[in-house]
Design a protein around this motif. Structure first.
Motif, PDB file in Angstrom:
ATOM      1  N   UNK A  40      42.940  40.659  35.896  1.00  0.00           N
ATOM      2  CA  UNK A  40      44.766  41.569  35.726  1.00  0.00           C
ATOM      3  C   UNK A  40      44.576  41.960  37.751  1.00  0.00           C
ATOM      4  N   UNK A  41      44.152  40.507  37.719  1.00  0.00           N
ATOM      5  CA  UNK A  41      44.423  40.853  39.744  1.00  0.00           C
ATOM      6  C   UNK A  41      42.929  41.164  40.307  1.00  0.00           C
ATOM      7  N   UNK A  42      43.234  41.256  41.683  1.00  0.00           N
ATOM      8  CA  UNK A  42      42.520  42.098  42.538  1.00  0.00           C
ATOM      9  C   UNK A  42      42.522  43.506  42.869  1.00  0.00           C
ATOM     10  N   UNK A  43      43.848  43.926  42.569  1.00  0.00           N
ATOM     11  CA  UNK A  43      43.397  45.598  42.205  1.00  0.00           C
ATOM     12  C   UNK A  43      42.290  46.088  41.547  1.00  0.00           C
ATOM     13  N   UNK A  44      43.064  45.374  40.134  1.00  0.00           N
ATOM     14  CA  UNK A  44      41.966  45.682  39.244  1.00  0.00           C
ATOM     15  C   UNK A  44      40.582  45.337  39.112  1.00  0.00           C
ATOM     16  N   UNK A  45      39.555  44.163  39.998  1.00  0.00           N
ATOM     17  CA  UNK A  45      38.761  44.074  40.806  1.00  0.00           C
ATOM     18  C   UNK A  45      38.293  45.220  41.764  1.00  0.00           C
ATOM     19  N   UNK A  46      39.274  45.728  42.778  1.00  0.00           N
ATOM     20  CA  UNK A  46      38.895  46.441  43.347  1.00  0.00           C
ATOM     21  C   UNK A  46      37.853  47.915  42.467  1.00  0.00           C
ATOM     22  N   UNK A  47      39.165  48.090  41.412  1.00  0.00           N
ATOM     23  CA  UNK A  47      38.328  49.160  40.392  1.00  0.00           C
ATOM     24  C   UNK A  47      37.153  49.174  39.784  1.00  0.00           C
ATOM     25  N   UNK A  48      37.341  47.885  38.803  1.00  0.00           N
ATOM     26  CA  UNK A  48      36.155  47.807  38.265  1.00  0.00           C
ATOM     27  C   UNK A  48      35.093  47.223  40.096  1.00  0.00           C
ATOM     28  N   UNK A  49      35.102  47.512  40.683  1.00  0.00           N
ATOM     29  CA  UNK A  49      33.935  47.013  41.793  1.00  0.00           C
ATOM     30  C   UNK A  49      33.276  48.615  42.121  1.00  0.00           C
TER      31      UNK A  49
END
Length: 68
Positions: free
Chosen positions: A41-50
């Motif tokens: 789902x893109x970079x914003x979702x990756x930030x949440x996962x991180x």
């Protein structure tokens, strides 16, 4: 009977999973160890996962994720 035209590409509509490497700073200003996450789902979702990988120790405004 209904013709099955158009079903050949049905699986291609799904989003592609991308691997991201994320970095951040702690609330004390120290560099957090980088984490690798996968998101379709893109970079914003990756930030949440991180953010969850660091278990609340990373300052959210400093999290940066880039495709690996």
């Amino acid at each position: 009977m209904v013709p099955a035209i158009g079903l050949a590409g049905a699986g291609s509509a799904q989003a592609r999973v991308t691997t991201f490497t994320c970095t951040a700073e702690s609330f004390g200003g120290d560099a957090m160890p980088p984490v690798t996450v996968e998101s379709k789902y893109g970079v914003r979702a990756a930030i949440g996962l991180a953010k969850t990988e660091w278990r609340g120790q990373a300052k959210f405004s400093t999290i940066e994720c880039k495709p690996s």
